[in-house]
Scaffold this motif. Structure first.
Motif, PDB file in Angstrom:
ATOM      1  N   PRO A  21      29.532  41.375  34.708  1.00 55.24           N
ATOM      2  CA  PRO A  21      30.673  40.725  35.342  1.00 55.24           C
ATOM      3  C   PRO A  21      31.983  41.286  34.812  1.00 55.24           C
ATOM      4  O   PRO A  21      32.050  41.805  33.700  1.00 55.24           O
ATOM      5  CB  PRO A  21      30.496  39.252  34.951  1.00 55.24           C
ATOM      6  N   SER A  22      33.026  41.179  35.630  1.00 50.98           N
ATOM      7  CA  SER A  22      34.327  41.686  35.239  1.00 50.98           C
ATOM      8  C   SER A  22      34.991  40.707  34.274  1.00 50.98           C
ATOM      9  O   SER A  22      34.648  39.524  34.237  1.00 50.98           O
ATOM     10  CB  SER A  22      35.209  41.869  36.480  1.00 50.98           C
ATOM     11  N   PRO A  23      35.964  41.172  33.494  1.00 46.75           N
ATOM     12  CA  PRO A  23      36.624  40.282  32.528  1.00 46.75           C
ATOM     13  C   PRO A  23      37.251  39.056  33.173  1.00 46.75           C
ATOM     14  O   PRO A  23      37.214  37.979  32.591  1.00 46.75           O
ATOM     15  CB  PRO A  23      37.684  41.199  31.892  1.00 46.75           C
ATOM     16  N   ILE A  24      37.816  39.202  34.379  1.00 42.49           N
ATOM     17  CA  ILE A  24      38.476  38.048  34.997  1.00 42.49           C
ATOM     18  C   ILE A  24      37.456  36.973  35.340  1.00 42.49           C
ATOM     19  O   ILE A  24      37.759  35.781  35.314  1.00 42.49           O
ATOM     20  CB  ILE A  24      39.286  38.484  36.237  1.00 42.49           C
ATOM     21  N   PHE A  78      41.416  43.186  40.100  1.00 41.61           N
ATOM     22  CA  PHE A  78      41.016  43.197  38.701  1.00 41.61           C
ATOM     23  C   PHE A  78      39.500  43.243  38.537  1.00 41.61           C
ATOM     24  O   PHE A  78      39.009  43.653  37.492  1.00 41.61           O
ATOM     25  CB  PHE A  78      41.611  41.982  37.977  1.00 41.61           C
ATOM     26  N   ARG A  79      38.752  42.831  39.570  1.00 42.03           N
ATOM     27  CA  ARG A  79      37.311  43.059  39.514  1.00 42.03           C
ATOM     28  C   ARG A  79      37.011  44.545  39.684  1.00 42.03           C
ATOM     29  O   ARG A  79      36.053  45.060  39.112  1.00 42.03           O
ATOM     30  CB  ARG A  79      36.617  42.249  40.599  1.00 42.03           C
ATOM     31  N   GLY A  80      37.835  45.211  40.482  1.00 45.39           N
ATOM     32  CA  GLY A  80      37.609  46.625  40.730  1.00 45.39           C
ATOM     33  C   GLY A  80      37.926  47.504  39.539  1.00 45.39           C
ATOM     34  O   GLY A  80      37.166  48.421  39.213  1.00 45.39           O
ATOM     35  N   ASN A  81      39.049  47.235  38.858  1.00 46.25           N
ATOM     36  CA  ASN A  81      39.399  48.124  37.745  1.00 46.25           C
ATOM     37  C   ASN A  81      38.831  47.650  36.403  1.00 46.25           C
ATOM     38  O   ASN A  81      38.848  48.394  35.424  1.00 46.25           O
ATOM     39  CB  ASN A  81      40.920  48.291  37.632  1.00 46.25           C
ATOM     40  N   GLY A  82      38.306  46.420  36.360  1.00 42.97           N
ATOM     41  CA  GLY A  82      37.626  45.959  35.155  1.00 42.97           C
ATOM     42  C   GLY A  82      38.517  45.791  33.947  1.00 42.97           C
ATOM     43  O   GLY A  82      38.030  45.736  32.818  1.00 42.97           O
ATOM     44  N   SER A  83      39.822  45.683  34.152  1.00 43.27           N
ATOM     45  CA  SER A  83      40.725  45.528  33.015  1.00 43.27           C
ATOM     46  C   SER A  83      40.875  44.051  32.665  1.00 43.27           C
ATOM     47  O   SER A  83      40.573  43.170  33.460  1.00 43.27           O
ATOM     48  CB  SER A  83      42.087  46.134  33.336  1.00 43.27           C
ATOM     49  N   ARG A  84      41.369  43.806  31.476  1.00 40.60           N
ATOM     50  CA  ARG A  84      41.568  42.438  31.009  1.00 40.60           C
ATOM     51  C   ARG A  84      43.039  42.207  30.713  1.00 40.60           C
ATOM     52  O   ARG A  84      43.737  43.117  30.269  1.00 40.60           O
ATOM     53  CB  ARG A  84      40.720  42.176  29.762  1.00 40.60           C
ATOM     54  N   ARG A  85      43.513  41.023  30.998  1.00 41.34           N
ATOM     55  CA  ARG A  85      44.887  40.639  30.707  1.00 41.34           C
ATOM     56  C   ARG A  85      44.882  39.480  29.714  1.00 41.34           C
ATOM     57  O   ARG A  85      44.007  38.603  29.790  1.00 41.34           O
ATOM     58  CB  ARG A  85      45.613  40.223  31.984  1.00 41.34           C
ATOM     59  N   PRO A  86      45.847  39.451  28.806  1.00 47.50           N
ATOM     60  CA  PRO A  86      45.861  38.363  27.817  1.00 47.50           C
ATOM     61  C   PRO A  86      46.152  37.013  28.433  1.00 47.50           C
ATOM     62  O   PRO A  86      45.799  35.984  27.866  1.00 47.50           O
ATOM     63  CB  PRO A  86      46.975  38.794  26.848  1.00 47.50           C
ATOM     64  N   ASN A  87      46.798  36.990  29.593  1.00 47.04           N
ATOM     65  CA  ASN A  87      47.137  35.713  30.228  1.00 47.04           C
ATOM     66  C   ASN A  87      47.010  35.883  31.735  1.00 47.04           C
ATOM     67  O   ASN A  87      47.899  36.439  32.393  1.00 47.04           O
ATOM     68  CB  ASN A  87      48.572  35.291  29.854  1.00 47.04           C
ATOM     69  N   TRP A  88      45.904  35.423  32.323  1.00 48.89           N
ATOM     70  CA  TRP A  88      45.660  35.614  33.745  1.00 48.89           C
ATOM     71  C   TRP A  88      46.625  34.809  34.596  1.00 48.89           C
ATOM     72  O   TRP A  88      47.009  35.246  35.682  1.00 48.89           O
ATOM     73  CB  TRP A  88      44.218  35.225  34.081  1.00 48.89           C
ATOM     74  N   ASN A  89      47.031  33.621  34.152  1.00 48.76           N
ATOM     75  CA  ASN A  89      47.988  32.820  34.930  1.00 48.76           C
ATOM     76  C   ASN A  89      49.313  33.550  35.083  1.00 48.76           C
ATOM     77  O   ASN A  89      49.892  33.616  36.175  1.00 48.76           O
ATOM     78  CB  ASN A  89      48.217  31.460  34.268  1.00 48.76           C
TER      79      ASN A  89
END
Length: 315
Positions: free
Chosen positions: A206-209, A246-257
């Motif tokens: 699964p992606s990070p998001i 963000f599912r496509g690039n698989g990157s993670r953000r510290p704050n999704w909101n």
């Protein structure tokens, strides 16, 4: 892992300016503590007093960033006796139930991915091809190209003599591209799908998001409507685009909101720019179309003649 959400305009908010850096630092520490322990914004009095001084606590209460029992804010619940509550916590952060549900869903996805990978590995180790049946069907349904292909002579096409490419000697051999697997859904013209079997997306990591369990909350919707972004932006459509990105690039953000709020701001900016720019282009000869070539010269001469006529009338 979850994150305490802060809006990207937090640093310039009037309450933050009035509270000062020391009190704002206390607010951030308290927010992280509440998020880590899933208290939904409620804070034990001993924790607050251990993290901050009496002066910084009073400043947060004075500007309305922290509530004590008996406060008058209608949007926030009352804390327990001796405790405190962070203002508008659930407007920007998930509830305990949402976080636990997201964690459980992520755990199940990861377990399913591990089970599938283990089954494929065991199949390879035992010499069994799990996709052999579908591939055999694919080969059997494929026409026999060697038998059905038309016969051609060996004469070069369109030339009297042979060229290097008409002979095997010196010819550049380009390998044929691999035939793609048919084990996925392909959109058909009439809206259906083709393919032997669809891909099980849950079988992949699964992606990070999704692992973080981000969802569009009612608080974020209220923010978009309150600040006027929802007037030009379809929140559900942009949220779907946001998730796909963000599912496509698989990157993670510290704050999704906060990342979602920036996405909505950009979408609103683009929608505003499009609304200001007309997409109707006037053709030559139509009203509003710019004059070019001879038309422009004639218009210039007529303007000069009219100016001379007016000067003559006034003489």
């Amino acid at each position: 892992m979850v994150w305490f959400a802060l809006d990207d305009g937090f640093d310039t908010h009037p309450k933050v300016r009035k509270a000062g850096n020391a009190a704002v630092g206390l607010f951030v520490r308290l927010g992280v503590h509440a998020t880590k322990h899933l208290t939904e914004g409620h804070l034990d009095g001993d924790i607050v007093r251990d993290y901050g001084t009496a002066a910084t606590i009073r400043k947060l209460i004075a500007v309305g960033m922290l509530h004590e029992p008996g406060h008058g804010c209608r949007r926030c619940p009352q804390p327990a006796d001796g405790g405190y509550y962070l203002h508008d916590y659930l407007d920007y952060n998930k509830s305990r139930a949402q976080i636990e549900a997201a964690r459980e869903a992520a755990r199940k996805r990861q377990q399913k991915g591990r089970d599938t990978a283990r089954a494929n590995r065991n199949g390879r180790d035992s010499g069994v091809n799990l996709n052999s049946n579908s591939r055999q069907n694919e080969r059997s349904s494929r026409p026999n190209c060697a038998e059905n292909a038309p016969l051609f002579d060996d004469e070069p096409a369109g030339q009297d003599g042979s060229s290097r490419r008409d002979t095997h000697e010196g010819a550049t051999v380009v390998p044929s591209p691999p035939i793609p697997s048919q084990n996925y859904d392909v959109a058909d013209v009439d809206g259906g799908t083709t393919g032997s079997s669809p891909v099980d997306l849950d079988a992949y990591a699964p992606s990070p998001i999704d692992i973080d369990g981000w969802t569009l909350t009612d608080g974020l919707r209220r923010w978009a409507h309150r600040d006027g972004y929802a007037t030009l932006v379809d929140l559900d459509y942009e949220t779907a685009q946001f998730l796909d990105h963000f599912r496509g690039n698989g990157s993670r953000r510290p704050n999704w909101n906060t990342e979602w709020q920036k996405w909505i701001r950009r979408a609103h900016k683009w929608a505003t720019e499009r609304s200001r720019t007309s997409n109707v282009i006037a053709l030559p000869g139509q009203p509003g179309a710019p004059l070019t070539g001879t038309d422009a010269k004639v218009a210039g001469w007529m303007a000069i003649a009219e100016q001379l006529r007016q000067q003559g009338d006034s003489a």
